[in-house]
Design a protein around this motif. Structure first.
Motif, PDB file in Angstrom:
ATOM      1  N   ILE A 162       0.789  -1.234  -0.029  1.00 23.27           N
ATOM      2  CA  ILE A 162      -0.118  -0.033   0.045  1.00 23.27           C
ATOM      3  C   ILE A 162       0.746   1.217  -0.059  1.00 23.27           C
ATOM      4  O   ILE A 162       0.750   2.100  -0.688  1.00 23.27           O
ATOM      5  CB  ILE A 162      -0.983  -0.098   1.217  1.00 23.27           C
ATOM      6  CG1 ILE A 162      -2.031  -1.015   1.158  1.00 23.27           C
ATOM      7  CG2 ILE A 162      -1.718   1.345   1.328  1.00 23.27           C
ATOM      8  CD1 ILE A 162      -2.869  -1.436   2.249  1.00 23.27           C
ATOM      9  N   PHE A 163       2.030   1.224   0.766  1.00 19.30           N
ATOM     10  CA  PHE A 163       2.893   2.391   0.917  1.00 19.30           C
ATOM     11  C   PHE A 163       3.499   2.436  -0.462  1.00 19.30           C
ATOM     12  O   PHE A 163       3.608   3.571  -1.006  1.00 19.30           O
ATOM     13  CB  PHE A 163       4.137   2.128   1.897  1.00 19.30           C
ATOM     14  CG  PHE A 163       3.523   2.231   3.245  1.00 19.30           C
ATOM     15  CD1 PHE A 163       2.304   2.755   3.594  1.00 19.30           C
ATOM     16  CD2 PHE A 163       4.632   2.456   4.347  1.00 19.30           C
ATOM     17  CE1 PHE A 163       1.997   2.968   4.955  1.00 19.30           C
ATOM     18  CE2 PHE A 163       4.381   2.434   5.885  1.00 19.30           C
ATOM     19  CZ  PHE A 163       3.133   3.035   5.789  1.00 19.30           C
ATOM     20  N   SER A 164       3.815   1.630  -1.214  1.00 17.82           N
ATOM     21  CA  SER A 164       4.504   1.502  -2.538  1.00 17.82           C
ATOM     22  C   SER A 164       3.623   2.370  -3.492  1.00 17.82           C
ATOM     23  O   SER A 164       4.024   2.876  -4.586  1.00 17.82           O
ATOM     24  CB  SER A 164       4.945   0.126  -2.865  1.00 17.82           C
ATOM     25  OG  SER A 164       5.992  -0.164  -2.176  1.00 17.82           O
ATOM     26  N   ASN A 165       2.163   2.058  -3.215  1.00 15.15           N
ATOM     27  CA  ASN A 165       1.575   2.390  -4.284  1.00 15.15           C
ATOM     28  C   ASN A 165       0.706   3.702  -3.995  1.00 15.15           C
ATOM     29  O   ASN A 165      -0.045   4.271  -4.799  1.00 15.15           O
ATOM     30  CB  ASN A 165       0.503   1.227  -4.695  1.00 15.15           C
ATOM     31  CG  ASN A 165       0.966   0.171  -5.503  1.00 15.15           C
ATOM     32  OD1 ASN A 165       1.316   0.431  -6.533  1.00 15.15           O
ATOM     33  ND2 ASN A 165       1.230  -0.970  -4.753  1.00 15.15           N
ATOM     34  N   LEU A 166       0.740   4.083  -3.000  1.00 15.78           N
ATOM     35  CA  LEU A 166       0.174   5.281  -2.482  1.00 15.78           C
ATOM     36  C   LEU A 166       0.778   6.367  -2.969  1.00 15.78           C
ATOM     37  O   LEU A 166       2.147   6.666  -2.925  1.00 15.78           O
ATOM     38  CB  LEU A 166       0.089   5.493  -1.134  1.00 15.78           C
ATOM     39  CG  LEU A 166      -1.180   5.017  -0.244  1.00 15.78           C
ATOM     40  CD1 LEU A 166      -1.172   5.383   1.287  1.00 15.78           C
ATOM     41  CD2 LEU A 166      -2.550   5.518  -0.814  1.00 15.78           C
ATOM     42  N   GLU A 167       0.008   7.306  -3.562  1.00 10.19           N
ATOM     43  CA  GLU A 167       0.737   8.750  -4.249  1.00 10.19           C
ATOM     44  C   GLU A 167       0.794   9.851  -3.031  1.00 10.19           C
ATOM     45  O   GLU A 167       0.179  10.742  -3.178  1.00 10.19           O
ATOM     46  CB  GLU A 167       0.064   9.055  -5.508  1.00 10.19           C
ATOM     47  CG  GLU A 167       0.236   8.362  -6.471  1.00 10.19           C
ATOM     48  CD  GLU A 167       1.577   8.100  -6.965  1.00 10.19           C
ATOM     49  OE1 GLU A 167       2.251   9.400  -7.230  1.00 10.19           O
ATOM     50  OE2 GLU A 167       2.152   7.062  -7.522  1.00 10.19           O
ATOM     51  N   VAL A 168       1.540   9.468  -1.906  1.00  9.78           N
ATOM     52  CA  VAL A 168       1.541  10.426  -0.881  1.00  9.78           C
ATOM     53  C   VAL A 168       3.046  10.855  -0.797  1.00  9.78           C
ATOM     54  O   VAL A 168       3.899  10.185  -0.886  1.00  9.78           O
ATOM     55  CB  VAL A 168       1.239   9.915   0.194  1.00  9.78           C
ATOM     56  CG1 VAL A 168       1.308  10.903   1.285  1.00  9.78           C
ATOM     57  CG2 VAL A 168      -0.296   9.368   0.329  1.00  9.78           C
ATOM     58  N   PRO A 169       3.347  12.280  -0.875  1.00  6.99           N
ATOM     59  CA  PRO A 169       4.727  12.717  -0.976  1.00  6.99           C
ATOM     60  C   PRO A 169       5.677  12.099   0.267  1.00  6.99           C
ATOM     61  O   PRO A 169       6.675  11.943   0.000  1.00  6.99           O
ATOM     62  CB  PRO A 169       4.560  14.284  -0.757  1.00  6.99           C
ATOM     63  CG  PRO A 169       3.270  14.524  -1.267  1.00  6.99           C
ATOM     64  CD  PRO A 169       2.393  13.229  -1.078  1.00  6.99           C
ATOM     65  N   LEU A 170       4.971  11.905   1.246  1.00  6.43           N
ATOM     66  CA  LEU A 170       5.525  11.417   2.497  1.00  6.43           C
ATOM     67  C   LEU A 170       6.345  10.193   2.126  1.00  6.43           C
ATOM     68  O   LEU A 170       7.454   9.947   2.801  1.00  6.43           O
ATOM     69  CB  LEU A 170       4.468  11.599   3.677  1.00  6.43           C
ATOM     70  CG  LEU A 170       5.085  10.890   4.975  1.00  6.43           C
ATOM     71  CD1 LEU A 170       6.411  11.784   5.760  1.00  6.43           C
ATOM     72  CD2 LEU A 170       4.122  10.634   5.979  1.00  6.43           C
ATOM     73  N   PHE A 171       5.392   9.337   1.364  1.00  2.00           N
ATOM     74  CA  PHE A 171       5.893   8.080   1.112  1.00  2.00           C
ATOM     75  C   PHE A 171       6.818   7.928   0.010  1.00  2.00           C
ATOM     76  O   PHE A 171       7.808   7.134   0.095  1.00  2.00           O
ATOM     77  CB  PHE A 171       4.914   6.959   0.855  1.00  2.00           C
ATOM     78  CG  PHE A 171       3.832   6.816   2.017  1.00  2.00           C
ATOM     79  CD1 PHE A 171       4.400   6.863   3.474  1.00  2.00           C
ATOM     80  CD2 PHE A 171       2.448   6.738   1.783  1.00  2.00           C
ATOM     81  CE1 PHE A 171       3.519   6.724   4.351  1.00  2.00           C
ATOM     82  CE2 PHE A 171       1.613   6.471   3.048  1.00  2.00           C
ATOM     83  CZ  PHE A 171       2.201   6.472   4.175  1.00  2.00           C
ATOM     84  N   ASN A 172       7.025   8.977  -0.709  1.00  4.30           N
ATOM     85  CA  ASN A 172       7.840   8.876  -1.887  1.00  4.30           C
ATOM     86  C   ASN A 172       9.308   8.846  -1.563  1.00  4.30           C
ATOM     87  O   ASN A 172       9.955   8.423  -2.315  1.00  4.30           O
ATOM     88  CB  ASN A 172       7.534  10.180  -2.778  1.00  4.30           C
ATOM     89  CG  ASN A 172       6.431   9.936  -3.508  1.00  4.30           C
ATOM     90  OD1 ASN A 172       6.035   8.944  -4.006  1.00  4.30           O
ATOM     91  ND2 ASN A 172       5.685  11.134  -4.104  1.00  4.30           N
TER      92      ASN A 172
END
Lengths: 276, 312, 240
Positions: A210-220
């Motif tokens: 989920i992290f890998s696919n979320l388009e959230v800058p924090l996770f990028n």
């Protein structure tokens, strides 16, 4: 000793559940595609179909295989975890760990054998997937040019230019599954029953995916360091041109994780007091 | 050639703050059937796990045939065959498969004949192709012994081998251990929390309590009718031990006592002399009880354990 | 009298100019009619083609196949069981579709140079309002009676530009190579659906300007033509 390990794995019914699940899911996808593939294709093609007429045998075995892989390669890690998570914890749970470790076998070797057995199991799953997924799809749907819809691109691959991609994709998937096996074996060292490590492995993979696919800058910023980001690099082989640099980078990250997990497992297991 | 098959030196194991085994030393000579006795929670299991390399000692060491686990775990393990706690095996496999798998792990080539031999020895002939799932506790225990024996180890370690067996199973197990010990000359360490079981099969025994050695010796000596255990209850006196040592009574002091309860192991004829001495020393003696046998003595340890101590 | 003379001269001059412009318009119209009639000879063809699609979001290799055409606007790409891709409604892949049908007004738009060759530029405006085409600009090689470039403004598909190159099939008046420049809408699927492997692993810089429309290019190389074989309409029915 590896032979014995495989013998142990393949003599228990649980082992075959994974193969059954995979076969069933593959059949279901194939059936769905066979019955209602056209509407699926036109739905998927809607974005491009607005501007282009795309005709011919789009719904061929190669595309169906891709759809099967797309859906199953998320789930195969869970199946690999089922066996690899059981590796050490299962012996602890059954109580056989005591008997096993009072035999003159180094604990390092036990870990490595369990890990390699896990890899072999994952490989067999993939080979089976290649047979029912790719083989049967081609039998049912024939071959043809393959269309791969990416979020920002429409990729078309010619019929004669595809099978090598599948081979490399399966090879890469094997590496990805090896990473999963390494993670599961690692978690397995802490558990006294296999439920924890299996659920743990599945949980970690689901959350990180989920992290890998979320388009959230924090996770990028952390994405390039999550192994789940790299586990889907097999898709790179279906891009044009194939992004080899990125794939090699993914290979390196996965190898790093594998070495890390296995080294940690060996260290922890050698130090561990067997209380089970 | 070391004179002892197993040698335990200053063995200590701490789990966080709890000391499970406390500076334990003993040795097992070749051919002995060594009874390892203690109430539940005395530290037997932890000691056996250190003897088999499953647990790493906090201090001290275990030598098997002169080889220590910390230096050469492989060599040490090759010399032992063990059942630790329950004889758990791969239930979904046959007894034969289990035996075969563990035999293969012993780093020796073991011919099929040997497998048949041990199966016959433990009385499982004809049942070897049954799945372990279908085995009774006694059969599992015997299969466990077969697995422990198959590579012909120097030391056989059997942890509570009669646990969970019915009376007939217990009798059969006793016969099997006797066969292995007296007839085949195997060195065996056998643990139990029941003295009478050990009495019947062991040549030597060690009693531990709260992780410490209490009594060690030949069974024939320990069960000698010429020695009786006396329990002397006094008003607490911290200097009592040194006083006893001074006058030569120290040699009769048995382990396990404290400043208000003294334990002595001595010929009953010596008791009046001891009593006289205590009176002269102005020690306030409240009660003197003779325990007559090791059995009673051991029971008192067990009872004490059951009464209060929270040791696991 | 001078002033009368002056007016007279002016009138003569003016009429001369207008005559000349009539003549020019005429020749432009003739040029167009010549082109159109030459096209009209081709009722249908089957051609071996290699199509290269050059659109940023379309990663498609060169496609080899047979291109079926039937006047006025039927077209189909067949790829021996493979997948074929053509712009919707074949909107702009043939010269025919660039040429308005029916009555037209033709205007001379001067000269231009294509590949070092001076060509005449004409503007063609259909008289009817109903058609797709609003205006077509055609660059004409007068000597060979060939259109080398067209620029067509359509009602729905924006402006489509087409370059044509002639050589092997000059006798038929059919091009060896056609490059169609077209506007395409951006394509996007949600990432959650496709679960992309992000090879770049970097946040892509935002595309400046109009995101919605992008320039695209389709290149068709004609290797071999078979002309006027009397193709049936059935061929153009979708078979799959």
């Amino acid at each position: 000793m590896l032979g014995l390990e495989l013998y142990k794995i393949f003599r228990r019914p649980r082992t075959y559940i994974s193969f059954l699940i995979m076969t069933a899911v593959t059949f279901l996808i194939q059936l769905a595609m066979y019955v209602d593939g056209k509407s699926f294709v036109s739905f998927a093609m809607a974005g491009v179909g607005e501007q282009f007429d795309i005709g011919g045998n789009i719904l061929n075995g190669y595309l169906v295989t891709y759809i099967v892989l797309q859906s199953l390669l998320i789930h195969i890690p869970l199946l690999v975890a089922l066996v690899a998570g059981d590796a050490l914890a299962g012996e602890a749970n059954m109580g056989t760990m005591r008997l096993l470790l009072t035999k003159p076998v180094s604990r390092t070797k036990v870990v490595l054998v369990k890990f390699i057995a896990g890899i072999i199991y994952a490989l067999l799953l993939l080979v089976w997937l290649a047979i029912v997924g790719l083989g049967l799809s081609i039998l049912l749907f024939g071959t043809g040019d393959m269309i791969n819809l990416k979020s920002d691109a429409f990729v078309m691959l010619l019929e004669h230019d595809i099978i090598w991609r599948y081979m490399l994709a399966f090879a890469f998937a094997a590496l990805a599954m090896t990473t999963v096996a390494a993670l599961a074996v690692f978690l397995s060292v802490f558990g006294d029953n296999s439920i924890g490590p299996i659920i743990g492995t599945m949980g970690i993979i689901v959350v990180l995916t989920i992290f890998s696919n979320l388009e959230v800058p924090l996770f990028n910023t952390i994405k390039p360091w999550l192994f789940t980001t790299h586990m889907i690099a097999w898709k790179g082989f279906f891009d044009a041109p194939v992004p080899y640099d990125a794939i090699w980078q993914s290979v390196a990250v996965l190898l790093l994780y594998i070495v890390l997990f296995i080294t940690a497992t060996i260290i922890v297991f050698n130090k561990k007091d067997i209380q089970s | 050639m070391p004179e002892h098959i197993a040698e335990v030196k200053g063995l200590t194991k701490k789990f966080d703050d709890f000391i499970a085994v406390d500076d334990l030393s003993f040795a097992i000579g070749k051919g002995q059937v060594y009874g390892f006795l203690g109430p539940n929670g005395a530290g037997k299991s932890t000691t056996i796990r250190m003897l088999t390399g499953l647990i790493h000692p906090t201090a001290g060491e275990v030598l098997i045939d002169g080889e220590s686990f910390s230096r050469n775990r492989m060599r040490a393990l090759q010399q032992i065959g063990a059942i630790v706690e329950r004889p758990d095996m791969y239930k979904y496999l046959s007894a034969w498969d289990n035996l075969r798998i563990f035999a293969r792990l012993s780093r020796k080539h073991i011919p099929a004949d040997r497998l048949h031999e041990v199966i016959e020895l433990v009385g499982l002939k004809g049942r070897e192709s049954d799945k372990v799932k279908a085995y009774s506790q006694g059969m599992k225990q015997r299969l466990g012994i077969a697995i422990a024996l198959v590579h012909d180890p120097e030391l056989l370690i059997l942890d509570e081998p009669t646990n969970g067996l019915d009376p007939q199973g217990i009798a059969e197990m006793r016969e099997l251990i006797k066969t292995l010990g007296t007839q085949m000359g195997k060195t065996i360490l056998i643990s139990s929390h029941l003295l009478y079981e050990i009495e019947q099969v062991a040549t030597h025994m060690l009693i531990i309590h709260k992780g410490k050695k209490v009594v060690e010796g030949k069974v024939s000596d320990l069960l000698n009718p010429n020695e009786t255990i006396f329990e002397v209850r006094i008003l607490p006196d911290d200097s009592i031990m040194s006083k006893l040592q001074e006058k030569g009574w120290g040699q009769y002091v048995a382990e396990g006592g404290n400043s208000s309860t003294l334990l002595f192991r001595m010929h009953p004829r010596k008791m009046p002399g001891l009593n006289k001495y205590l009176v002269e020393e102005k020690v306030h003696v409240l009660e003197i009880r003779s325990k007559h046998s090791l059995e009673e003595y051991f029971l008192s340890l067990t009872n004490e354990n059951n009464a209060g101590a929270g040791a696991v | 009298m001078r002033s009368v003379m002056r007016v007279g001269v002016l009138w003569v001059m003016l009429s001369c100019i207008s005559i000349q412009s009539y003549a020019q318009a005429d020749s432009a119209a003739v040029l167009f009619e010549n082109l159109r009639s030459r096209l009209d000879v081709i009722k249908d063809y089957v051609a071996d083609v290699r199509i290269k699609i050059d659109i940023s979001f379309m990663k498609v290799p060169p496609l080899d196949g047979k291109l079926y055409f039937k006047a006025p606007d039927k077209m189909k790409l067949e790829r021996k069981g493979g997948v074929s891709i053509l712009p919707k409604n074949n909107v702009s892949l043939t010269l025919n579709s660039m040429f308005p049908t029916g009555g037209v007004t033709v205007i001379d738009a001067g000269r231009d140079i294509i590949n070092g060759k001076t060509v005449k530029v004409i503007k063609v405006i259909p008289l009817e309002d109903a058609g797709q085409i609003i205006l077509t600009k055609i660059w004409v090689d007068e000597a060979r009676n060939l259109a080398l470039r067209t620029e067509t403004t359509t009602r729905d598909n924006g402006t489509v530009k087409m370059d044509l190159a002639f050589g092997n099939h000059l006798k038929l008046g059919l091009p060896d190579k056609v490059i169609v420049y077209l506007d395409v809408k951006e394509y996007k699927l949600p990432k959650g659906v496709t679960m992309d492997y992000d090879a770049s692993q970097q946040v892509k810089p935002a595309v400046k300007g109009d995101k919605k429309r992008q320039k695209g290019k389709i290149e068709i190389n004609y290797l071999k033509y078979e002309v006027n074989k009397g193709l049936s309409d059935k061929i153009f029915m979708e078979t799959n």
